[in-house]
Design a protein around this motif. Structure first.
Motif, PDB file in Angstrom:
ATOM      1  N   THR A 171       0.829  -1.213   0.000  1.00  0.00           N
ATOM      2  CA  THR A 171       0.000   0.000   0.000  1.00  0.00           C
ATOM      3  C   THR A 171       0.858   1.256   0.000  1.00  0.00           C
ATOM      4  N   PHE A 172       1.918   1.266   0.798  1.00  0.00           N
ATOM      5  CA  PHE A 172       2.808   2.430   0.857  1.00  0.00           C
ATOM      6  C   PHE A 172       3.404   2.729  -0.511  1.00  0.00           C
ATOM      7  N   ASN A 173       3.646   1.681  -1.294  1.00  0.00           N
ATOM      8  CA  ASN A 173       4.233   1.852  -2.624  1.00  0.00           C
ATOM      9  C   ASN A 173       3.197   2.034  -3.722  1.00  0.00           C
ATOM     10  N   LYS A 174       1.916   1.962  -3.386  1.00  0.00           N
ATOM     11  CA  LYS A 174       0.881   1.977  -4.405  1.00  0.00           C
ATOM     12  C   LYS A 174       0.866   3.307  -5.158  1.00  0.00           C
ATOM     13  N   PHE A 175       0.735   3.186  -6.466  1.00  0.00           N
ATOM     14  CA  PHE A 175       0.690   4.360  -7.334  1.00  0.00           C
ATOM     15  C   PHE A 175      -0.573   4.396  -8.187  1.00  0.00           C
ATOM     16  N   GLU A 176      -0.895   3.254  -8.809  1.00  0.00           N
ATOM     17  CA  GLU A 176      -1.908   3.267  -9.858  1.00  0.00           C
ATOM     18  C   GLU A 176      -3.296   3.619  -9.353  1.00  0.00           C
ATOM     19  N   GLU A 177      -3.673   3.165  -8.155  1.00  0.00           N
ATOM     20  CA  GLU A 177      -5.038   3.419  -7.690  1.00  0.00           C
ATOM     21  C   GLU A 177      -5.273   4.911  -7.471  1.00  0.00           C
ATOM     22  N   ILE A 178      -4.342   5.552  -6.762  1.00  0.00           N
ATOM     23  CA  ILE A 178      -4.491   6.982  -6.516  1.00  0.00           C
ATOM     24  C   ILE A 178      -4.411   7.765  -7.820  1.00  0.00           C
ATOM     25  N   TYR A 179      -3.458   7.430  -8.663  1.00  0.00           N
ATOM     26  CA  TYR A 179      -3.256   8.227  -9.874  1.00  0.00           C
ATOM     27  C   TYR A 179      -4.415   8.060 -10.851  1.00  0.00           C
ATOM     28  N   LEU A 180      -4.933   6.843 -10.985  1.00  0.00           N
ATOM     29  CA  LEU A 180      -6.052   6.630 -11.893  1.00  0.00           C
ATOM     30  C   LEU A 180      -7.336   7.257 -11.366  1.00  0.00           C
TER      31      LEU A 180
END
Length: 305
Positions: free
Chosen positions: A235-244
């Motif tokens: 989760t700390f490394n997550k990018f795609e969910e927030i950016y999309l």
């Protein structure tokens, strides 16, 4: 007449050699797609590099790290990454354990519910994010429509264009998608707990809550430690969910460190700064994981006194 010609030697492999042979493809793949990119990111963190000028690469030492630590946006992104990760993991753990306890009950058709639970986990993230953008649309979204119909709100909520609501929407998306992972892990552990423990507790007069506190929760401790560690890292490394879902907005209100690194590398073309951000994230996660495992006492009960 006896044939004295030498026979061809047969190659015999020990179990250890066979094991190494079967592991070799994984090790090569890991080195190519995991170890080498991390090592390259660490190396790049000490250089200034602009992809539009590939010949202009120079050693800058700790300058990239100094630039990051002096950037207010980095600290804002770090704070938002903690909020995003903390609330996501907390809700996933609580909901995951609760749903696992419900699905552990033996009832007709329970296998169907267990199968349906995997649906959010297997749907591609881009599909989920695009659907949730429509769900949280301030004008025609089903969330606002349902809340208005129930009389819980008297006007539409701008879910994706208000800072607090945008972060809440991103957390809810993450919780909806990854809670099934927690349920699967917890449910697998629940099925290995001996029923004799619960029977003995019932004989002693322990109620459902006391049985959960004294038997179920201690038995789930190890799997929960592993689940929390892995989910925190992911989760700390997550990018795609927030950016999309929000593109990091409105403004920079849903930036986490992954989005910050992406913007530095892709939008500002400061690949060295982006790599340095990744190195800082690795150190943070490593330190946080060691502290969490030590505080939780994971594995210490197996050590000899």
């Amino acid at each position: 007449m006896q044939d004295f010609r030498p026979r061809p030697a047969r190659f015999r492999f020990s179990d250890r050699q066979v094991g190494i042979l079967f592991m070799l493809p994984f090790l090569v793949t890991a080195a190519a797609f995991m170890v080498w990119p991390v090592a390259e990111a660490v190396r790049m963190a000490f250089y200034a590099y602009n992809p539009l000028r590939p010949d202009d690469i120079r050693w800058v030492g700790l300058e990239n790290f100094e630039r990051i630590l002096d950037d207010p946006l980095f600290w804002e992104s770090f704070h938002q990454a903690l909020v995003w990760t903390g609330w996501s993991i907390l809700l996933q753990t609580v909901l995951g354990v609760s749903l696992a306890l419900l699905l552990h009950v033996t009832l007709p058709g329970m296998a169907v519910f267990r199968g349906l639970l995997l649906f959010p986990y297997i749907v591609p993230t881009v599909v989920i994010a695009l659907n949730w953008r429509w769900i949280f649309n301030s004008e025609i979204g089903i969330v606002n429509h349902a809340l208005l119909s129930a009389g819980l709100i008297d006007q539409n909520i701008a879910w994706l264009s208000t800072p607090n609501m945008a972060m809440t929407s991103a957390v809810l998306l993450n919780v909806w998608k990854y809670t099934p992972f927690v349920v699967i892990c917890v449910l697998a552990r629940l099925q290995t707990i001996p029923t004799e423990l619960y029977d003995a507790a019932k004989v002693d007069g322990a109620g459902a809550w006391r049985r959960f506190i004294d038997i179920t929760l201690p038995m789930l401790k190890e799997v929960l430690v592993v689940v929390v560690v892995f989910r925190t890292i992911w989760t700390f490394n997550k990018f795609e969910e927030i950016y999309l879902l929000t593109r990091g907005g409105p403004g920079t209100s849903t930036f986490n460190l992954a989005v910050y690194a992406f913007e530095e590398g892709m939008a500002n073309l400061r690949l060295g700064v982006a790599a340095a951000t990744g190195v800082i994230m690795i150190v943070m996660l490593l330190v946080g994981t060691v502290i969490y495992v030590r505080v939780s006492g994971f594995g210490q009960e197996d050590k000899a006194p």
